[in-house]
Enzyme design. Structure first.
Site, mmCIF file in Angstrom:
data_model
loop_
_atom_site.group_PDB
_atom_site.id
_atom_site.type_symbol
_atom_site.label_atom_id
_atom_site.label_comp_id
_atom_site.label_asym_id
_atom_site.label_seq_id
_atom_site.Cartn_x
_atom_site.Cartn_y
_atom_site.Cartn_z
ATOM 1 N N ASP A 172 4.001 7.768 38.813
ATOM 2 C CA ASP A 172 2.990 8.961 38.849
ATOM 3 C C ASP A 172 3.528 9.977 39.887
ATOM 4 O O ASP A 172 3.091 9.716 40.892
ATOM 5 C CB ASP A 172 1.734 8.783 38.661
ATOM 6 C CG ASP A 172 0.962 9.811 38.344
ATOM 7 O OD1 ASP A 172 1.560 10.775 38.159
ATOM 8 O OD2 ASP A 172 -0.651 9.786 38.571
ATOM 9 N N ASP A 205 5.428 17.080 36.757
ATOM 10 C CA ASP A 205 5.325 15.439 36.998
ATOM 11 C C ASP A 205 5.830 14.588 35.921
ATOM 12 O O ASP A 205 6.214 15.076 34.823
ATOM 13 C CB ASP A 205 4.132 15.487 37.668
ATOM 14 C CG ASP A 205 2.907 15.473 36.586
ATOM 15 O OD1 ASP A 205 3.222 15.028 35.416
ATOM 16 O OD2 ASP A 205 1.764 15.938 36.689
#
Ligand SMILES: *[C@@H]1O[C@H](CO)[C@@H](O)[C@H](O)[C@H]1NC(C)=O
Ligand SMILES: *[C@@H]1O[C@H](CO)[C@@H](O)[C@H](O)[C@H]1NC(C)=O
Ligand SMILES: *[C@@H]1O[C@H](CO)[C@@H](O)[C@H](O)[C@H]1NC(C)=O
Length: 493
Positions: free
Chosen positions: A171, A377
């Site tokens: 992540d 992201d």
């Protein structure tokens, strides 16, 4: 059982597209065969092998979707074949993705009501893209996993230690790496496939003391001290899930040359919430905050990392830390744009979108429409555009898709099609143009999610947007923090 099972159909569409992307890409339109709308049973591995040249200052690991034949953690799940259930499941994922996006926007605009920052809702948001499904637990969406190891004592290794492999979600939108640690009782914790990491059997493990600089550096993720003065961490995810436990040091093994001594991570003894209904050990955090792996390995890897998210659940991508030795010959194939950071929310990486080209034609919107930055992201699924740009994109896309039957919207996606009985789909090409002129042609896997256009509008042209992980598929995305640059390379996996 959860509603996520349904994504399968949609995913299949997406898989098919991916599988045939290479042959069809020709200028303004891309043709995708739909005759193989079934999940592949086996992992086809890397389409393009990452460099294997050993280097002390770079390393890489394979990335795969959570569910699917490439996953070492989970067996492949099968589709239910129930398309109404699949649509419901996709809608749930998209609702969760929207909560994540809303939360990031609040962080970036400072609208957090003075509350401590929370980590992303990454657990809940990434189900969509993989090609496989869960009968329960979820579709292996855009969960891209890698493996990391912490060290535990065994009798086998010459130095008395060997690494315990843990499969984790990557992540780049959160800061604190954590894995479940013994004791981690159900139902406070969740089941995982890998053996639970046991601090007591590791000779290199230590709890971070409360009165230490490492504990202070936890900042908003600090949750006081235990009775024996050990530093406690806590992460609240935006759906109400939490992970809490002891902030810890241990050696992190990433590859043969890559033992990170005294890596700081959360040893979770409780992680609650519906978001954890799947069987990974934890999260590998690559955000911009000082707690992240990227920042902790600054000396070795120079705060440069990249990943390539695979187009389907039956192929592999990669995660790279540092600059691989074989990089130089590839550099001309990268395009580059400034990488922005925010002192208000250092976790997030941002870029400036400047234009969008559909089927070879730039959208006719004023450049000022793109004045807000976009978060990029590994975990946000859908790209969010300024509404003015989204409306123009949607109009251009729809006008190129008039031969297909429209289908009802699914959650935030309002441009969906019924491809039943369609043998091949002709899609308009879409390119994103970033600040400085970097033009990124989306892969055929980066346009649709299921049978919907994988873009949505933000609430206003001034709100931060997002470059979603659907759009990032098959691109190598390089985060070069000291160089303040984000680079993209097509067809990297
Ligand atoms: C398909 O899924 C829907 C929604 O979950 C459910 O109501 C229906 O009973 C399912 N149909 C079959 C045949 O399983
Ligand atoms: C995080 O969750 C814990 C436990 O539910 C709660 O005590 C704490 O106030 C929460 N923190 C924030 C910032 O919401
Ligand atoms: C390579 O990593 C070592 C630490 O493992 C560090 O001391 C050295 O400065 C790094 N070299 C470069 C060129 O970054």
């Amino acid at each position: 059982m959860t509603p996520f099972g349904l994504l399968v159909l949609l995913v299949l569409c997406s898989s098919i597209l991916v599988a045939h992307g290479g042959e069809a890409e020709a200028g303004s339109y891309m043709v995708i065969a739909t005759n193989s709308m079934k999940p592949k049973a086996s992992c086809s591995g890397h389409k393009v092998a990452p460099s294997n040249v050993p280097s002390p200052n770079s390393t890489w690991a394979p990335l795969h979707n959570l569910y699917g034949p490439c996953s070492p953690a989970l067996s492949a799940k099968t589709t239910t074949g129930n398309s109404s259930a699949e649509v419901a499941s996709m809608a749930d994922m998209l609702d969760a993705d929207q909560r994540r996006a809303d939360y990031i926007q609040r962080r970036l605009t400072g609208a957090t009501d003075g509350k401590q920052p929370m980590a992303m809702d990454h657990q809940d948001t990434q189900w969509l893209q993989s090609g496989q499904f869960a009968t329960k637990g979820g579709v292996g969406g855009v969960r891209h996993l890698t493996r990391l190891s912490t060290t535990a004592t065994t009798d086998a290794a010459p130095d008395g230690t060997s690494a315990v492999t843990q499969t984790v979600i990557i992540d780049s939108g959160s800061d604190v790496t954590w894995v479940q640690c013994n004791p981690c009782p159900l139902p406070l914790c969740h089941l995982q496939r890998d053996p639970l990491f046991d601090p007591a059997s590791s000779t290199t493990y230590a709890a971070v003391p409360c009165n230490s600089a490492a504990c202070a550096q936890l900042g908003p993720y600090r949750r006081g001290c235990s009775a024996n003065a050990q530093c406690q961490f806590g992460i609240n995810y935006s759906d109400g899930s939490t992970a809490t436990g002891t902030y810890s040091f241990d050696d992190l093994t990433l590859g043969p040359y890559d033992v990170i001594r005294g890596f700081r991570f959360g040893c979770a003894h409780a992680d609650r919430g519906s978001a954890f209904d799947y069987e990974v050990a934890g999260t590998l955090a690559l955000g911009g905050g000082s707690q992240s792996l990227v920042q902790q390995t600054a000396t070795r890897y120079g705060r440069v990392f990249s990943y390539c998210l695979p187009p389907t659940a039956s192929s592999l991508g990669f995660l790279t830390l540092g600059v691989p030795p074989g990089r130089a010959p590839l550099i001309p194939s990268f395009v580059s744009t400034p990488l922005l950071s925010s002192s208000l929310a250092p976790t997030f990486y941002r870029v400036l979108l400047r234009a969008i080209i559909v089927a070879g034609r730039p959208l006719a919107v004023p450049p000022t429409v793109f004045s807000a930055s976009s978060v990029i992201d590994s975990s946000t699924i859908i790209s969010r555009l300024p509404p003015t740009a989204y409306q123009a994109l949607r109009a251009a896309f729809r006008s190129a898709m008039t031969m297909y039957r429209p289908a009802p919207p699914v959650s935030i996606l309002d441009t969906c099609y019924d491809f039943t009985g369609v043998r091949s789909i002709t899609l308009p090409s879409i390119a994103l143009v970033f600040d400085g002129g970097a033009t990124v042609n989306l892969d055929v896997a980066g346009i649709l999610l299921g049978s919907c256009l994988a873009f949505a509008p933000t609430a206003s042209d001034r709100m931060p947007g997002f470059i979603g992980n659907v759009q990032q598929k098959t691109l190598e995305v390089v985060y070069d923090i000291p160089g303040k640059a984000m680079r993209f390379r097509s067809a990297a996996c």
